[in-house]
Design a protein around this motif. Structure first.
Motif, PDB file in Angstrom:
ATOM      1  N   ILE A 124       0.824  -1.219   0.000  1.00  0.00           N
ATOM      2  CA  ILE A 124       0.000   0.000   0.000  1.00  0.00           C
ATOM      3  C   ILE A 124       0.852   1.261   0.000  1.00  0.00           C
ATOM      4  N   ASP A 125       1.951   1.241   0.748  1.00  0.00           N
ATOM      5  CA  ASP A 125       2.647   2.486   1.079  1.00  0.00           C
ATOM      6  C   ASP A 125       3.473   3.083  -0.055  1.00  0.00           C
ATOM      7  N   SER A 126       4.297   2.269  -0.710  1.00  0.00           N
ATOM      8  CA  SER A 126       5.253   2.837  -1.668  1.00  0.00           C
ATOM      9  C   SER A 126       4.589   3.513  -2.876  1.00  0.00           C
ATOM     10  N   PRO A 127       3.455   3.022  -3.399  1.00  0.00           N
ATOM     11  CA  PRO A 127       2.817   3.792  -4.481  1.00  0.00           C
ATOM     12  C   PRO A 127       2.362   5.175  -4.028  1.00  0.00           C
ATOM     13  N   VAL A 128       1.905   5.286  -2.787  1.00  0.00           N
ATOM     14  CA  VAL A 128       1.480   6.590  -2.267  1.00  0.00           C
ATOM     15  C   VAL A 128       2.689   7.508  -2.124  1.00  0.00           C
TER      16      VAL A 128
ATOM     17  N   GLN B 250       6.078   2.078  12.102  1.00  0.00           N
ATOM     18  CA  GLN B 250       5.024   1.206  11.573  1.00  0.00           C
ATOM     19  C   GLN B 250       5.360  -0.268  11.758  1.00  0.00           C
ATOM     20  N   VAL B 251       6.625  -0.643  11.492  1.00  0.00           N
ATOM     21  CA  VAL B 251       7.108  -2.006  11.713  1.00  0.00           C
ATOM     22  C   VAL B 251       8.496  -1.909  12.329  1.00  0.00           C
TER      23      VAL B 251
ATOM     24  N   MET C 266       2.773   9.939   8.615  1.00  0.00           N
ATOM     25  CA  MET C 266       1.383   9.545   8.379  1.00  0.00           C
ATOM     26  C   MET C 266       1.066   8.241   9.100  1.00  0.00           C
ATOM     27  N   ASP C 267      -0.210   8.095   9.493  1.00  0.00           N
ATOM     28  CA  ASP C 267      -0.622   6.795  10.022  1.00  0.00           C
ATOM     29  C   ASP C 267      -1.270   5.990   8.897  1.00  0.00           C
TER      30      ASP C 267
END
Length: 388
Positions: free
Chosen positions: A185-189, A289-290, A316-317
């Protein structure tokens, strides 16, 4: 003869660029041409741009304009001579299906016209009132009529036709970056956010095939087909990492394994950046996050490279990132199941705090330059076109 569909395009941040403004305007005009193709024409005017296309392409053109970085908002406009009666006629046609109060907002790009903007607003508003009896409300009107006078014509549209763009800067205004993209989810954003700031993303994806499936690569390609609708065709380096991971598994402490994977990813991505002339690496990390994204581990990993590492999502969360992924169109692809390369030989108890020196010692038995060169030599370059 059928008139072409006309769209008036406005920008915001570009208007703050001072002496460099013309360069940014020309770059935005080129990005519009790239997005719309040769069938549409783009004219750079004073403080705005005018797009013309065949009427049958109006919906398609509107959808594409909404994805061009640098566009603050745009509207499909009707044209009229610089004549208050004719402008009012066009305005009446536009607001006929929009009941309630109204107000008129006028701008003059041509300051030589023999009236001021407030005078135009009052004159056009009076004609609308005389024809319809509708109330005028200067604050909180149900519909606003916008009239922009340019040279010898007026462009008329309403608040209903005004569509927000993504804003930011046109792609290419801020150089190139290399984005490490996983299929999640994260890297495209993160890539989308950098493109919005004018950076041209080039991508690197790592896989552990045949130890894991190629689902992450399939997803990454699908994500890039969506992102390419925003920033144009993309270059993707596909890099096998399994041999590097096997060496780390055999010769390094288990608790540092994921961090060492990431150090090698950074080093290989840095090779891609050198080839592409890119100025920074970009990741989808968010603080805490991790385990690999604690402050200490982020620092220890990035010390493996000399290049700047940018993290657009750092504060960001997850709910904020998900909302943005849904907006840009990658979310439904990203949540499909996959095995990414970091899941191969993953440690049971990963380190949450490390130092660069600890990771250097953990790599002491590895031939780092040879492993980087071997992985990079097997990289495959693909060109990803926008999805239809």
């Amino acid at each position: 003869m059928v008139e072409p569909a006309r769209f008036l395009v406005h920008y915001h941040e570009i208007g703050l660029k001072g002496k460099n403004r013309r360069h940014f305007e020309q770059l935005l005009a080129q990005r519009l041409r790239d997005a719309l193709g040769p069938e549409a024409t783009v004219r750079l005017l004073h403080g705005r741009l005018l797009v013309e296309a065949e009427p049958g392409r109006a919906d398609e053109v509107g959808a594409r304009l909404a994805r061009v970085f640098g566009v603050a908002y745009f509207a499909r406009v009707r044209t009229a001579p610089v004549d208050f009666d004719r402008v009012a006629e066009v305005a009446l046609e536009l607001i006929e299906a929009q009941p309630g109060s109204f107000r008129v907002r006028a701008k003059r790009a041509n300051k030589r016209l023999p009236f001021t903007s407030p005078e135009a607003e009052r004159a056009i508003g009076a004609r609308i009132v005389a024809a319809t009896g509708r109330p005028v409300r200067l604050k909180g009107a149900d519909v606003e009529v916008f009239v922009e006078f340019y040279e010898d014509e007026a462009w008329v549209y309403t608040s209903a036709q005004r569509v927000p763009g993504p804003g930011g800067l046109p792609v290419g205004a801020s150089g190139k970056v290399v984005v490490l993209i996983s299929g999640g989810i994260d890297s495209p954003v993160a890539a989308w956010r950098m493109a919005k700031r004018g950076a041209r993303p080039v991508y690197v994806h790592f896989h552990s095939y045949p130890h894991t499936s190629l689902d992450s690569l399939r997803k990454t390609v699908a994500e890039l087909e969506v992102l390419a609708r925003w920033h144009g065709p993309a270059r993707l380096y596909v890099v096998p990492l399994a041999d590097v991971q096997e060496e780390i598994f055999a010769h390094s402490p288990e608790r540092y394994r994921t961090l060492l994977y990431r150090r090698f990813m950074y080093r290989i991505a840095e090779r891609a950046a050198e080839r592409e002339g890119a100025g920074a690496l970009v990741t989808g990390d968010a603080l805490g996050q991790v385990a690999s994204q604690t402050l200490e581990n982020l620092h220890a990993v990035e010390r493996a490279v000399a290049m700047t590492v940018l993290r657009p999502l750092i504060g960001m969360d997850k709910t904020e990132v998900i909302a943005e992924a849904q907006r840009i169109g990658t979310y439904e692809i990203s949540i499909q199941p996959q095995q990414d390369c970091c899941s191969f030989l993953e440690p049971k108890r990963p380190a949450t705090k490390s130092t660069p020196e600890q990771l250097d010692r953990a790599e002491a038995r590895l031939d780092v330059p040879a492993l980087v060169e071997a992985a990079w030599s097997r990289a495959e370059l693909r060109r990803i076109e926008p999805a239809d």
